[in-house]
Scaffold this active site. Structure first.
Site, short mmCIF file in Angstrom:
data_model
loop_
_atom_site.label_atom_id
_atom_site.label_comp_id
_atom_site.label_asym_id
_atom_site.label_seq_id
_atom_site.Cartn_x
_atom_site.Cartn_y
_atom_site.Cartn_z
N ILE A 78 1.15 6.95 -0.02
CA ILE A 78 0.47 6.03 0.90
C ILE A 78 -0.98 5.88 0.46
O ILE A 78 -1.67 6.89 0.20
CB ILE A 78 0.53 6.54 2.34
CG1 ILE A 78 1.97 6.83 2.75
CG2 ILE A 78 -0.10 5.54 3.29
CD1 ILE A 78 2.08 7.70 3.98
N CYS A 79 -1.44 4.64 0.39
CA CYS A 79 -2.85 4.39 0.12
C CYS A 79 -3.53 4.04 1.43
O CYS A 79 -3.46 2.91 1.91
CB CYS A 79 -3.01 3.25 -0.88
SG CYS A 79 -4.72 2.86 -1.23
N LEU A 80 -4.14 5.05 2.03
CA LEU A 80 -4.78 4.84 3.34
C LEU A 80 -6.03 5.71 3.38
O LEU A 80 -5.97 6.92 3.11
CB LEU A 80 -3.80 5.21 4.46
CG LEU A 80 -4.26 4.97 5.88
CD1 LEU A 80 -4.60 3.50 6.11
CD2 LEU A 80 -3.19 5.40 6.87
N ASN A 105 0.81 -1.22 0.00
CA ASN A 105 0.00 0.00 0.00
C ASN A 105 0.84 1.27 0.00
O ASN A 105 0.31 2.36 0.18
CB ASN A 105 -0.94 0.01 1.21
CG ASN A 105 -1.81 -1.23 1.27
OD1 ASN A 105 -1.61 -2.11 2.10
ND2 ASN A 105 -2.73 -1.31 0.32
#
Lengths: 346, 194
Positions: free
Chosen positions: B87-89, B79
């Site tokens: 960041i994939c959040l 991620n």
């Protein structure tokens, strides 16, 4: 002022029908009384206005004078039953005074003490009822109808409405009505009042505190007892802070109602979003059922953007917000309490 | 306009329990819109023992808009982009709440390190590897942690030397390196801006 007009307008109809004969008999003294009463009211209105500006020092003396007058009048009543006007005057001045004072001073404390004081030592049971509007109405009825039976009958109507299920108290009231014992009308009234209110409040306090009108009633129940009252039910929370207005609304009934529960548990001192101090309005502002509090500025900003509660990410519901905000305001609570008592009377 | 009062308070609170959380936030510039965050690699993961630096930029709408974060330290994670550090959040995007803080956001990033979501990848190559060959993924992630996220004392001395060769005095170099958590490039940036 409002309660005065209310009582003046609404009350005479009931006892007029009931006590027509009595009225005739005491027609002359009633007229005399009415004159004095009007003058008295004028006088008390002006005095109450002065008192409300903060000089409460004179109250004690006034009370003592009234106590003395009451005692004297009682003695005279017992000796000579015809001399009613004096008693009426002395008896009437305090109740007619108390709602005025309570309205002007904006808090129940003064009127409560006034009522207690005016009815003499008999009110030591602490039935400081006048803080609420119910007290105002009751006392108003006493003011208008000074004939002992009329007054008690009128009270009976109130008591019936207030505590319909309280048979014991009603019986007691009737017994006292049948017996024209004039020596302690205020005693009997007060004890009945406090008893029935006792039951009422314990009912309200335990069972029906979940809706908004009830919360208003809870607020009015607070004033039925003083914190140091021996007859005060122990189930009631300590409400010493209820009297000081700014901190009142969010502190009362800890654990009683879900939303008050939230209030008590999680009232932050500063807004979690902008870190500014929460003022009185902010700290009484509960926009979401999840209990997440924030200041009005941040709330407005969020409404302009995604409109979701920062605490639970659910969208805010606008109607809930408005009703919440308005009911939490002290003034409306007070008004609700008054209207409740009006409903209870009729 | 960023709410600087709140940012200031967040920094104070974060430094107060830095020992417990291991999360550091320090301002890069004086105006508090550019910050650097540091999170320790979670124990029991390939990132254990590493110290990961993030670049944090606060948008004008903060805290009503999420802070913009990306990894400065290279990370091998489904991620997190192995190229850009993006960041994939969700909480850094649509699930941001003004009630969150920089510290809680960094804690969430730390939690992301220990709980990758390969079904919603940022770096497709890493995610493929994570799903198809978990052992290799672990090896690569551990190697990247060793290579990029660990600052040995020798490394610090080398960086000091390198920066001193650029013409900065040693005391300033050391304090700059300390302030940015040992990152050479950020220390250089700090030295240049000061």
């Amino acid at each position: 002022m409002v309660s005065d007009s209310i009582t003046n307008a609404s009350i005479p109809s009931i006892p007029n029908s009931k006590d027509f004969a009595k009225k005739k008999r005491t027609n002359r003294s009633a007229k005399l009384k009415q004159c004095k009463l009007d003058a008295r009211r004028e006088q008390w209105l002006s005095q109450g206005a002065v008192k409300s500006k903060g000089c409460k020092d004179g109250l004690g003396d006034d009370r003592k004078e009234r106590d003395r007058a009451l005692e004297n009048s009682r003695q005279r009543e017992e000796d000579n039953n015809n001399d009613r006007s004096i008693h009426h005057e002395s008896d009437s001045e305090s109740p007619s005074n108390s709602p005025v004072n309570s309205l002007l001073s904006g808090g129940g404390t003064d009127s409560a003490t006034n009522f207690g004081g005016s009815s003499g030592s008999s009110s030591s049971s602490g039935s400081s009822v006048c803080g609420s509007s119910t007290g105002g109405c009751c006392s108003g009825s006493i003011t208008e109808e000074e004939e002992e039976d009329g007054c008690l009958d009128d009270w009976e109507a109130v008591a019936d409405a207030l505590a319909a299920d309280d048979d014991n108290n009603n019986n007691k009231t009737e017994v006292e009505h049948d017996n024209p014992c004039y020596q302690s009308p205020s005693e009997s009234q007060l004890s009945v009042q406090s008893d029935s209110l006792h039951d009422l409040t314990s009912e309200f306090g335990l069972d029906s505190v979940n809706s908004m009108p009830d919360s208003a009633r809870v607020g009015y129940n607070m004033r039925a007892w003083r914190p140091d009252d021996a007859f005060r039910p122990q189930t009631l929370p300590n409400l010493a802070k209820q009297r000081s207005f700014p901190a009142s609304d969010r502190r009362f009934v800890p654990g009683g109602v879900p939303w008050t529960c939230n209030n008590v548990l999680t009232v932050p001192s500063s807004c979690p979003i902008c870190c500014e101090e929460l003022d009185f309005t902010d700290s009484n502002f509960l926009p979401c059922l999840c209990g997440f509090r924030l200041c009005l500025f941040c709330h407005k900003r969020i409404l302009e953007e995604d409109g979701r509660c920062p605490g639970c990410r659910k969208p805010y519901k606008r109607d809930e917000i408005e009703s919440e905000a308005s009911v939490q305001g002290g003034s409306l609570t007070f008004r609700l309490a008054r209207s409740c008592s009006m409903i209870a009377r009729s | 306009m960023v709410d600087f009062g709140r940012v200031q308070k967040e920094l104070q609170e974060c430094s107060r329990d830095m020992e417990a959380s291991g999360i550091k936030i320090a301002p890069v510039s004086d105006n508090l819109v550019h910050l650097s965050g540091t999170i320790p690699g979670p124990i029991g993961t390939p990132y254990e023992g590493g110290t990961f630096h993030l670049d944090i930029k606060l948008p004008d709408g903060y805290p009503f808009e999420p802070p913009k974060m990306h990894f400065v330290t290279k990370v091998w994670h489904p991620n997190i982009s192995s190229q850009s550090g993006a960041i994939c959040l969700d909480i850094l995007k649509d699930q941001w709440s003004p009630a969150l803080t920089l510290k809680t956001a960094l804690l969430s990033v730390q939690a992301l390190l220990s709980a990758p979501e390969p079904d919603d990848p940022q770096d497709a190559v890493v995610a493929q590897q994570y799903l198809r060959d978990y052992q290799t993924f672990q090896g690569t992630a551990r190697y990247w942690t060793e290579s990029f996220a660990k600052t040995s004392s020798l490394g610090v001395e080398e960086k000091v030397q390198k920066l001193m060769e650029m013409g900065f005095p040693e005391s300033l170099v050391r304090s700059a390196l300390e302030a940015v958590g040992g990152d050479e490039n950020m220390a250089l940036e700090k030295l240049c801006s000061s």
